[in-house]
Design a protein around this motif. Structure first.
Motif: not given
Lengths: 344, 140
Positions: A136-140, A146-147, A158-162, A213-218
């Protein structure tokens, strides 16, 4: 095989020479010094600089490697995603050189190059495909989070992303709210090391949602409200490291827990990290501890390959050539919105 | 100038969706407002109204994100840019005459001529969930 790689998708102009899966030279015209005067990355400078930097950077890469352009067997360049006028400069140069030298051209996806950079190890870096493990790869980075599940080299999903802001952007915008300079992420990392991560509590967005998934805006918004309610806190020498540590802890916990959870769920024994945020010492430490606890192998891209560079572009491009992938047309356009889910 | 009070992120999304229904090629919407004022929510609403299903991610670092919908949506962010000169030399001026519609965050960084078909929007936080949204069609 000898190839030249060019990267110009955002703020860095970079060129590298790759020979038989090893980096012979890599030149990055780091522009952080120029940007620092403006309190932020200023891409127009970068865009203008790409044009000015490209020829000297390519020439320097050739000189350092000790090759003439006529000795190249192929040219690789970032075709996307990225800022169109920046991509255009590197891509057109690569096309012209490939055409003039009558060698194959390979258009590389910038995010995919990050994704595989944890397998580029050593000094000088070489592609260690023989050591590859499904992972599993985290590109950040500033622009991407994304994951991916990577089953084999060049075979990834791609299994998840922001869903909004990238993690690196969250670091930079929070740093700006705290009145820190540029680049915000590394300054926050340094201050966080001296602070208490439990001094303040910030939300861990999407941590408990059953997805990748991710969310960083909040989080950025909640930091802003918090600072408005506590005026002067970010100017306090004692509180500032605690604030940095607490904000960093929120970002890091979400990234670590969701990545580990994905690996356990998919029953994969390896986690890889890449992109600029992978340089964050707090993040690296938290991943080391979590991977030890869950008996997972951790593979982190070398620091000099975490930020944008042409070496990763060349090493990935060479892999595509080895796999007899059709080369990219000499007249192909840049692909500014190239999603990793779309074919090469 | 029209003024709307949004009491929730959902209401801001709905406003964007409503605007998308009247969207036509070449339309530029410029957004002004602090971090956390709801600019991105408005863009998400416009995207939803255009039938775009993929997530709308921040263009702060990449400067431009493009999406295919009923009309092409070009989402820009001038946050990292300081002035007209930087916007011009970044090669972003063509987006003022978009193929589909262009929504540009931090458009106040641009002081040059207005796009021909232009709506200026200001978002202001007036309560924890309340946002005052003012807009005006002031194309050149």
């Amino acid at each position: 095989m000898r190839l030249l790689a060019i990267e110009s998708s955002c703020d860095e102009t970079s060129a590298a020479i790759i020979e038989d899966s090893s980096v012979r030279s890599v030149v990055v015209s780091s522009q952080i010094k120029i940007h620092a005067e403006y309190g932020g990355v200023v891409p127009e400078l970068a865009t203008r600089e790409h044009l000015a930097n490209l020829q000297p950077v390519v020439r320097e890469a050739l000189v350092q490697a000790g090759f003439a352009a006529s000795e190249l067997n192929a040219i690789c360049a970032t075709q996307g995603p990225g800022l169109p006028p920046a991509l255009m400069i590197g891509w057109k140069a690569a096309q012209s050189m490939a055409f003039a030298l009558k060698v194959p051209l390979i258009g590389v996806n910038h995010v995919e190059a990050h994704l595989y950079s944890p397998w580029f190890q050593g000094d000088p870096p070489r592609a260690c495909w023989e050591g590859f493990q499904p992972n599993i790869s985290l590109v950040s980075s500033g622009g991407h989070t994304l994951l991916a599940q990577v089953d084999h080299p060049l075979d990834h999903t791609i299994i998840g992303s922001t869903q909004d802001d990238a993690a690196g952007e969250c670091f930079d915008k929070c740093a700006k709210l705290l009145g820190l300079g540029y680049p915000g992420g590394p300054i926050m990392d340094r201050l966080a090391a001296q602070g208490n991560p439990e001094a303040y509590t910030f939300a861990r967005p999407m941590l408990n949602q059953d997805n990748h998934d991710f969310s960083f805006s909040g989080l950025k918004t909640s930091v802003r409200y918090f600072l408005e309610k506590h005026p002067g806190l970010s100017e306090d020498d004692v509180a500032l490291p605690d604030l940095c540590a607490s904000i960093q802890a929120a970002i890091v916990e979400v990234l670590v827990k969701k990545t580990i959870r994905a690996a356990r769920r998919q029953r994969l024994g390896c986690i890889t990290l890449s992109g600029g945020v992978a340089c964050n010492t707090g993040l690296r430490k938290a991943f080391q501890q979590a991977c030890e606890k869950h008996e997972l192998n951790l593979q982190v891209a070398p620091s000099n390959l975490c930020t944008d560079n042409a070496a990763m572009v060349g090493l990935l491009g060479e892999r595509y050539l080895q796999k007899a992938t059709p080369t990219t047309d000499w007249q192909a356009d840049i692909r500014p919105s190239w999603r990793l889910t779309e074919p090469a | 100038m029209d003024t709307i009070t949004s009491n929730s992120p959902e209401a801001t999304l709905a406003l964007g969706e409503q605007w998308a229904a009247t969207a036509r090629p070449g339309w530029v919407i410029g957004l002004e407002g602090d971090l956390g004022a709801g600019k991105t929510h408005l863009v998400k609403g416009i995207a939803r109204g255009l039938g775009i299903t993929e997530p709308i991610t921040s263009p702060t670092f990449t400067l431009v994100c493009e999406y295919e919908g009923r009309l092409k949506l070009e989402h820009l962010d001038f946050y990292r840019l300081e002035n007209d000169d930087q916007i011009l030399t970044s090669g972003l001026e063509p987006y003022f005459q978009p193929e589909g519609i262009a929504v540009i965050e931090w458009f106040n960084r641009w002081t040059g001529p207005r796009p021909a078909d232009y709506r200026h929007v200001t978002l202001e936080q007036t309560g924890e969930h309340e946002r005052l949204i003012r807009y005006e069609d002031i194309g050149a």
